[in-house]
Scaffold this active site. Sequence first.
Site, PDB file in Angstrom:
ATOM      1  N   CYS A 130       0.830  -1.201   0.000  1.00  0.00           N
ATOM      2  CA  CYS A 130       0.000   0.000   0.000  1.00  0.00           C
ATOM      3  C   CYS A 130       0.864   1.250   0.000  1.00  0.00           C
ATOM      4  O   CYS A 130       1.572   1.520   0.976  1.00  0.00           O
ATOM      5  CB  CYS A 130      -0.914  -0.003   1.224  1.00  0.00           C
ATOM      6  SG  CYS A 130      -1.879   1.498   1.443  1.00  0.00           S
ATOM      7  N   CYS A 133      -0.354   3.850   2.665  1.00  0.00           N
ATOM      8  CA  CYS A 133      -0.054   3.477   4.046  1.00  0.00           C
ATOM      9  C   CYS A 133       1.429   3.619   4.374  1.00  0.00           C
ATOM     10  O   CYS A 133       1.795   4.058   5.468  1.00  0.00           O
ATOM     11  CB  CYS A 133      -0.476   2.034   4.305  1.00  0.00           C
ATOM     12  SG  CYS A 133      -2.127   1.610   3.748  1.00  0.00           S
ATOM     13  N   ASP A 134       2.298   3.227   3.452  1.00  0.00           N
ATOM     14  CA  ASP A 134       3.718   3.070   3.782  1.00  0.00           C
ATOM     15  C   ASP A 134       4.672   3.894   2.938  1.00  0.00           C
ATOM     16  O   ASP A 134       5.885   3.875   3.180  1.00  0.00           O
ATOM     17  CB  ASP A 134       4.100   1.585   3.657  1.00  0.00           C
ATOM     18  CG  ASP A 134       3.224   0.696   4.516  1.00  0.00           C
ATOM     19  OD1 ASP A 134       3.191   0.927   5.737  1.00  0.00           O
ATOM     20  OD2 ASP A 134       2.569  -0.213   3.984  1.00  0.00           O
TER      21      ASP A 134
END
Length: 305
Positions: A130, A133-134
Site C-alpha cells: 500500500c 499506508c507506507d
Amino acid sequence: MSTKYDVIILGGGVAGMTSAIYAARANLRVLVLDENACGGLVNWTKVIENMPSYTSIGGMELVEKIQEQVEALGVDIEEAACIDSIDLTGEEKIIEADDTIYKAKAVILATGRKPIPLEVAGECENVHFCAICDGAAYKGKKVLVVGGGNSGFDESIALLDQGIEELLLVEKMNRFFAAQSAQDELTSHANATILHSTEVTAVSCDEKLESVTLRNVATNETIEYPCDGIFVFMGQQPGTAIFQEQLSLDSDGYIETDELMATSLAGVFAAGDVRPKKYRQITTAMADGTVAALEAERYIRSLAG
C-alpha cells in the site's frame, strides 16, 4: 469463555460493516471479527470519487465514518483477532478466536481478498502492499514496484507524489496491463523507469532491504538493483483458506453463493469480494452486505418458528 450472538460477521470491510448495520437495526446481537483493522482494502485507497453522497473522500475517512455508525448501533467489534478454528456445519456456528469461543445462529463471511505476496522476499520488513499506508517512509529513497496492472501504475504515481527519489516498476509478462493513460503519466516522470519481461528472483534483506535480483525472462540476463523498499501489486486472492474444507468454493477459491448470498451451508452467507463476481466496487460490496444481512435475519427468524 463462551459468547453467544445472533450473527457473527467475519471481516470488517465495507461488505461486513454494511451487514452489521442492517443486522443491528433488526435488533440482532452482532459481532464483527477481523484479523486486521476494519476497512479492508478501502483503507488503502487514497481518494474515492464514485461513492454516492461524497464527491471525494479518502478511503480511511470513509472507513472511520462507517465504523462510527456501526459502533453507535451497539455492534461488538474485535480487530486483530486470531481465528484458531471455525465450525460452520452445525445449526449453531462455532468460532474460536483468541481463547474465546463465539457461537451464533448465522454467520456472514466477508473476508475479502488479500494481496498476492512476493514469495522470494520472505519476511523482509521493507516489503509493502500500500503506497498510501507506507510510502511516506521512503521519501528521498529508491523503491521497486512489482506489477504492471492498474494498481501497480496508480500506486507508483502515488509513491512519486510522496517524494520518492527513484522508482523502478517491473512486470513479468511481456507487456503492461494498466490503462494507457496511467502508463503515460508514470513514464512522464523523469525519476521513474518501467520494465516488462522482468521478474524478481531474489531479495537481499538482512536487518533491512539492500537489493533485489532482477531477471529478464526473454534473455535470462540478471542485474542487481539496490533499493530501500518494495511495493507489490501482483493481484489479489480470496481469504477463504480456512473455509475450504466446509464450503463449496469455485476453482479460484471464491465462495459460491446464490443471488441471495447463501452458501452451500444453511445459515452461512457470504458478501463482497470473497464471492465470484464481475465487478468489485465499494457499492457492490455494500449491496452484497445488505442482502446477506437481510437473509441472515430471515434465516434466524425461521429458526424461532
